[in-house]
Design a protein around this motif. Structure first.
Motif, mmCIF file in Angstrom:
data_model
loop_
_atom_site.group_PDB
_atom_site.id
_atom_site.type_symbol
_atom_site.label_atom_id
_atom_site.label_comp_id
_atom_site.label_asym_id
_atom_site.label_seq_id
_atom_site.Cartn_x
_atom_site.Cartn_y
_atom_site.Cartn_z
ATOM 1 N N GLY A 1 0.803 -1.209 0.000
ATOM 2 C CA GLY A 1 0.000 0.000 0.000
ATOM 3 C C GLY A 1 0.841 1.266 0.000
ATOM 4 O O GLY A 1 2.056 1.231 0.173
ATOM 5 N N LEU B 1 -8.897 9.174 -5.739
ATOM 6 C CA LEU B 1 -8.899 7.988 -4.875
ATOM 7 C C LEU B 1 -10.249 7.799 -4.196
ATOM 8 O O LEU B 1 -10.729 6.668 -4.045
ATOM 9 C CB LEU B 1 -7.793 8.096 -3.826
ATOM 10 N N GLN C 1 -12.464 4.587 -4.626
ATOM 11 C CA GLN C 1 -12.803 3.834 -3.424
ATOM 12 C C GLN C 1 -14.301 3.571 -3.334
ATOM 13 O O GLN C 1 -14.743 2.479 -2.975
ATOM 14 C CB GLN C 1 -12.329 4.594 -2.182
ATOM 15 N N VAL D 1 -10.518 0.805 -5.334
ATOM 16 C CA VAL D 1 -9.436 1.111 -4.400
ATOM 17 C C VAL D 1 -9.967 0.943 -2.993
ATOM 18 O O VAL D 1 -11.148 1.200 -2.726
ATOM 19 C CB VAL D 1 -8.921 2.568 -4.604
ATOM 20 N N GLN E 1 -8.837 1.459 1.386
ATOM 21 C CA GLN E 1 -7.890 2.099 2.286
ATOM 22 C C GLN E 1 -7.853 1.383 3.621
ATOM 23 O O GLN E 1 -8.898 1.008 4.160
ATOM 24 C CB GLN E 1 -8.266 3.569 2.509
ATOM 25 N N TYR F 1 -3.421 3.197 0.755
ATOM 26 C CA TYR F 1 -4.367 2.734 -0.260
ATOM 27 C C TYR F 1 -3.818 1.493 -0.973
ATOM 28 O O TYR F 1 -2.622 1.352 -1.197
ATOM 29 C CB TYR F 1 -4.630 3.832 -1.284
#
Length: 261
Positions: free
Chosen positions: A28, A49, A53, A58, A60, A67
Motif C-alpha cells: 500500500g 482515490l 474507493q 481502491v 484504504q 491505499y
C-alpha cells in the motif's frame, strides 16, 4: 461540450494512471507518496482515490491510511483474463514461428495423460506429420507433452506414467522412469523440451510451456520438422519458441514469479 469531454478523458486517464501505479506497489501507499511519485497534486490524487474507493476499485487501510487496489479491480481483471481464449492468444505467435522457421508450429493441451493438438500453422518447408488437429498423442515422447509434463507435480507425473506407461516408438524413445524424470527436470531448468525422433523416425521438435494467470501450465507450443532442419538450428529455434511461449503466457496474464508446480 468538447471541453467537458476533454476534462472527462483527462480525469479518467489520471484515475487509470493512479490505479496502475497502485497495482505495482506492495504494502500500500499513502496519498503524499502517491502524489509525489505520480506528479499529481495531492488534492487531485485524493479526489480521484475517493471516487475509485466508492466504486470498489481502491480500498484504504484505516489504521495506516494507505491505499491498495480494491477487490472490484481484481474482479474486473480476472473476468478479462477468463475472456482471453488460448487459441486466440497463440495464433499470431504460431504464425510468427512458422514464418520465421519455415516449419510447422503447433499448440497442444494435456488431457487424461495425453496431448491433444488444437492448432497448427504450416510453414513454407512443412512436411506431412502424424499430428492431426484433435488427435491424441503420448506425452513422454513428444516435445509438447514433455514441455507440459515438466511442470506437473511428481505425484501427477508418476500417476500418468503408471497409467499410460512409457511405450517405445523409436530407438530414442525414453522408456525408463528415472531417465524420464531426469529429462523433465532438465526441461524445468531450461524452459525448453526437445524431441529427438522419439515418436517419429526422422522428425524432431522443440517445445516450450504456456502458463496462465495463476501460474499453472495449460498448454505448450512447438516447431517440428525433419530432424536435420530442427537440430541443426536448435539454438536459434529454442530462442524463438521460448520467446513466443513467453509472449503467449504474458497475454494470458502470467507473471513468472507466480509459477507453481
Amino acid at each position: 461540450m468538447s471541453i467537458e469531454k476533454n476534462k472527462t478523458n483527462s480525469t479518467l486517464e489520471r484515475a487509470l494512471f493512479l490505479l496502475e501505479h497502485l497495482s505495482l506497489i506492495k504494502g500500500g501507499v499513502g496519498i503524499g507518496e502517491l502524489s509525489k511519485t505520480t506528479h499529481l497534486a495531492k488534492s487531485t490524487t485524493h479526489r480521484i482515490l475517493e471516487t475509485l474507493q466508492k466504486a470498489g476499485f481502491v480500498m484504504q487501510e484505516p489504521s495506516t491510511e494507505k491505499y491498495f487496489v480494491g477487490l472490484k479491480a481484481i474482479e474486473v481483471g480476472i473476468a478479462g483474463l477468463h475472456n482471453i481464449d488460448l487459441v486466440e492468444a497463440a495464433i499470431p505467435h504460431l504464425q510468427e514461428l512458422a514464418a520465421q522457421t519455415g516449419q510447422t508450429s503447433f499448440l497442444a493441451v494435456h488431457s487424461e495423460g495425453e496431448v491433444i493438438y488444437i492448432y497448427k500453422v504450416d510453414g513454407s518447408a512443412s512436411v506431412i506429420m502424424k499430428a492431426i488437429l484433435g488427435s491424441r498423442n503420448p506425452v513422454h515422447c513428444t516435445g509438447l507433452g514433455k514441455a507440459i509434463m515438466a511442470y506437473f507435480s511428481n505425484e501427477t507425473v508418476d500417476k500418468i506414467v503408471s497409467e499410460k506407461g512409457l511405450q517405445q516408438y523409436t530407438a530414442t524413445t525414453i522408456t525408463d522412469h528415472q531417465q524420464f524424470l531426469q529429462e523433465l527436470n532438465k526441461i524445468r531448468q531450461t524452459g525448453i523440451a526437445v524431441n529427438r525422433e522419439e515418436y517419429d523416425d526422422g522428425l524432431s521438435s522443440i517445445a516450450a510451456p504456456v502458463f496462465n494467470y495463476t501460474g499453472k501450465v495449460i498448454a505448450a507450443i512447438s516447431v517440428a520438422g525433419p530432424t536435420a532442419r530442427i537440430l541443426d538450428k536448435q539454438d536459434e529455434l529454442k530462442a524463438l519458441v521460448k520467446e513466443n511461449s513467453s509472449l503467449i503466457s504474458k497475454r494470458l496474464g502470467f507473471v513468472p514469479s507466480m509459477r507453481s508446480i
